[in-house]
Write a protein that holds these residues in place. Structure first.
Motif, mmCIF file in Angstrom:
data_model
loop_
_atom_site.group_PDB
_atom_site.id
_atom_site.type_symbol
_atom_site.label_atom_id
_atom_site.label_comp_id
_atom_site.label_asym_id
_atom_site.label_seq_id
_atom_site.Cartn_x
_atom_site.Cartn_y
_atom_site.Cartn_z
ATOM 1 N N ASN A 1 0.819 -1.209 0.000
ATOM 2 C CA ASN A 1 0.000 0.000 0.000
ATOM 3 C C ASN A 1 0.857 1.265 0.000
ATOM 4 O O ASN A 1 0.367 2.349 -0.305
ATOM 5 C CB ASN A 1 -0.925 0.014 1.214
ATOM 6 N N ILE A 2 2.150 1.101 0.357
ATOM 7 C CA ILE A 2 3.069 2.235 0.355
ATOM 8 C C ILE A 2 3.922 2.226 -0.909
ATOM 9 O O ILE A 2 4.019 3.227 -1.624
ATOM 10 C CB ILE A 2 3.969 2.189 1.604
ATOM 11 N N TYR A 3 4.547 1.086 -1.183
ATOM 12 C CA TYR A 3 5.334 0.925 -2.411
ATOM 13 C C TYR A 3 5.453 -0.570 -2.681
ATOM 14 O O TYR A 3 5.684 -1.344 -1.749
ATOM 15 C CB TYR A 3 6.725 1.557 -2.277
ATOM 16 N N PRO A 4 5.280 -1.003 -3.932
ATOM 17 C CA PRO A 4 5.218 -2.438 -4.224
ATOM 18 C C PRO A 4 6.478 -3.207 -3.821
ATOM 19 O O PRO A 4 7.600 -2.767 -4.056
ATOM 20 C CB PRO A 4 5.034 -2.466 -5.750
ATOM 21 N N VAL A 5 6.255 -4.353 -3.210
ATOM 22 C CA VAL A 5 7.325 -5.291 -2.862
ATOM 23 C C VAL A 5 7.252 -6.434 -3.864
ATOM 24 O O VAL A 5 6.257 -7.162 -3.903
ATOM 25 C CB VAL A 5 7.155 -5.822 -1.423
ATOM 26 N N ARG A 6 8.291 -6.601 -4.668
ATOM 27 C CA ARG A 6 8.226 -7.533 -5.791
ATOM 28 C C ARG A 6 8.803 -8.912 -5.520
ATOM 29 O O ARG A 6 8.737 -9.785 -6.390
ATOM 30 C CB ARG A 6 8.944 -6.924 -7.012
ATOM 31 N N SER A 7 9.406 -9.119 -4.360
ATOM 32 C CA SER A 7 9.977 -10.439 -4.088
ATOM 33 C C SER A 7 9.946 -10.739 -2.601
ATOM 34 O O SER A 7 9.918 -9.822 -1.764
ATOM 35 C CB SER A 7 11.418 -10.528 -4.607
ATOM 36 N N SER B 1 2.217 2.674 10.903
ATOM 37 C CA SER B 1 2.467 3.604 9.810
ATOM 38 C C SER B 1 3.889 4.144 9.876
ATOM 39 O O SER B 1 4.601 4.193 8.866
ATOM 40 C CB SER B 1 1.461 4.752 9.866
ATOM 41 N N TYR B 2 4.316 4.521 11.084
ATOM 42 C CA TYR B 2 5.685 5.026 11.243
ATOM 43 C C TYR B 2 6.712 3.980 10.809
ATOM 44 O O TYR B 2 7.656 4.279 10.070
ATOM 45 C CB TYR B 2 5.942 5.441 12.695
ATOM 46 N N LEU B 3 6.539 2.757 11.283
ATOM 47 C CA LEU B 3 7.490 1.697 10.975
ATOM 48 C C LEU B 3 7.561 1.416 9.473
ATOM 49 O O LEU B 3 8.645 1.248 8.903
ATOM 50 C CB LEU B 3 7.120 0.419 11.726
ATOM 51 N N MET B 4 6.418 1.361 8.818
ATOM 52 C CA MET B 4 6.401 1.022 7.390
ATOM 53 C C MET B 4 7.015 2.130 6.541
ATOM 54 O O MET B 4 7.846 1.862 5.659
ATOM 55 C CB MET B 4 4.974 0.712 6.937
ATOM 56 N N TYR B 5 6.635 3.369 6.792
ATOM 57 C CA TYR B 5 7.184 4.463 5.994
ATOM 58 C C TYR B 5 8.676 4.641 6.249
ATOM 59 O O TYR B 5 9.449 4.919 5.315
ATOM 60 C CB TYR B 5 6.439 5.767 6.287
ATOM 61 N N SER B 6 9.104 4.473 7.486
ATOM 62 C CA SER B 6 10.533 4.572 7.784
ATOM 63 C C SER B 6 11.313 3.446 7.120
ATOM 64 O O SER B 6 12.428 3.645 6.639
ATOM 65 C CB SER B 6 10.757 4.534 9.304
ATOM 66 N N ALA B 7 10.716 2.252 7.088
ATOM 67 C CA ALA B 7 11.397 1.106 6.481
ATOM 68 C C ALA B 7 11.573 1.283 4.982
ATOM 69 O O ALA B 7 12.649 1.007 4.436
ATOM 70 C CB ALA B 7 10.623 -0.176 6.775
ATOM 71 N N VAL B 8 10.531 1.729 4.284
ATOM 72 C CA VAL B 8 10.665 1.887 2.836
ATOM 73 C C VAL B 8 11.597 3.050 2.514
ATOM 74 O O VAL B 8 12.294 3.035 1.494
ATOM 75 C CB VAL B 8 9.303 2.064 2.134
ATOM 76 N N GLU B 9 11.637 4.061 3.379
ATOM 77 C CA GLU B 9 12.605 5.143 3.179
ATOM 78 C C GLU B 9 14.023 4.595 3.244
ATOM 79 O O GLU B 9 14.877 4.920 2.420
ATOM 80 C CB GLU B 9 12.413 6.225 4.237
#
Length: 283
Positions: free
Chosen positions: A141-147, A189-197
């Motif tokens: 939902n934040i950015y696609p994970v392809r694998s 939300s914090y964890l996911m956005y920080s992780a993709v960053e």
């Protein structure tokens, strides 16, 4: 060199020419490096009778990974003469970019098959525990994970970020925070956005226009697929802003419900000294 699949299985899964020499492919390495780290070999073999549809997905993923990893060898030997392309009823050696694109196609299909199999029988896979039940669909939902490999990277990052978050409230039990639906949503939300960053610059992970994928040194990515430096920095700023927003919402909520979360009062006094940077929290 152990054969995980027999010749008929391989040709059925890959639609190879009848005269292709299967011995060119190191199946053992492909499955050992890309499949068996997530699901034991014995469990994979048991699926052949218990869940044949899942076995088929894993077998296809494993053999396609095996082919991709052998690109340096088979790019001059496919069909025993090399990767060829047709031109007016004649064949000639395929240029390196066609070989690369073939390999990328194999990897993409393999990644998709492995993810689908993981979605069907996740309990059979050895992956890091999902912090707060953050799964692939949440991250997508934040950015696609392809694998699956990228998901494992992100899960590890999320785990480290969660430990840092706990350190900010040493007098509190975060389980009390997570019992509150609002705080749980903000923390996730914090964890996911920080992780993709963080993942934008993560070693071994490539940030493409279509999602995060794993880098294969054997298969240089097309520049047109890569997010250029300026856009990548712009994405990172967006991710960082969203992470900071969630963190600020968390602090505001704790301040407004001081009686319920008295353990956090002393820590909240230092809120203005805390800044977020590169997916980390620093004083």
């Amino acid at each position: 060199m152990e054969s995980i699949l027999d010749e008929n299985q391989i040709k059925e899964l890959t639609r190879l020419p009848k005269n292709f020499d299967i011995n060119l492919i190191d199946q053992e390495y492909g499955f050992s490096s890309k499949i068996f780290p997530y699901i034991p070999k014995s469990a994979f073999q048991d699926l052949k009778t218990s869940r044949p549809e899942v076995y088929h997905l894993l077998a296809k993923a494993g053999i396609l990974y095996s082919f991709a990893l052998e690109i340096p060898k088979i790019k001059v030997q496919l069909s025993n003469y090399g990767v060829v392309q047709f031109e007016q009823n004649k064949t000639r050696q395929a240029p390196w970019w066609d070989v690369r694109d073939l390999g990328l196609s194999w990897v993409k299909k393999a990644d998709e098959c492995l993810l689908i199999a993981f979605g069907i029988v996740p309990d059979l896979f050895s992956v890091p525990p999902a912090v707060l039940d953050i799964g692939i669909n949440d991250l997508n939902n934040i950015y696609p994970v392809r694998s699956l490999e990228v998901y494992v990277h992100l899960s590890n990052i999320i785990g480290r970020l969660y430990e840092r978050l706990k350190d900010l409230f040493p007098k509190c039990d975060l389980a009390d925070f997570l019992a509150d639906d609002f705080l749980k949503r903000r923390i996730k939300s914090y964890l996911m956005y920080s992780a993709v960053e963080t993942a934008v610059d993560y070693p071994g992970v490539v940030f493409l226009t279509s999602g995060f994928v794993v880098q294969y040194e054997e298969l240089p990515w097309q520049k047109s697929l890569l997010v250029d430096g300026q856009k990548a920095e712009a994405y990172k700023k967006v991710f960082a802003k969203e992470a900071e927003y969630s963190l600020n919402m968390l602090y505001d909520y704790l301040s407004k419900h001081g009686e319920q979360f008295a353990c956090a009062k002393a820590d909240l006094d230092f809120k203005t000294k805390i800044v977020s940077k590169k997916s980390g929290l620093f004083l």
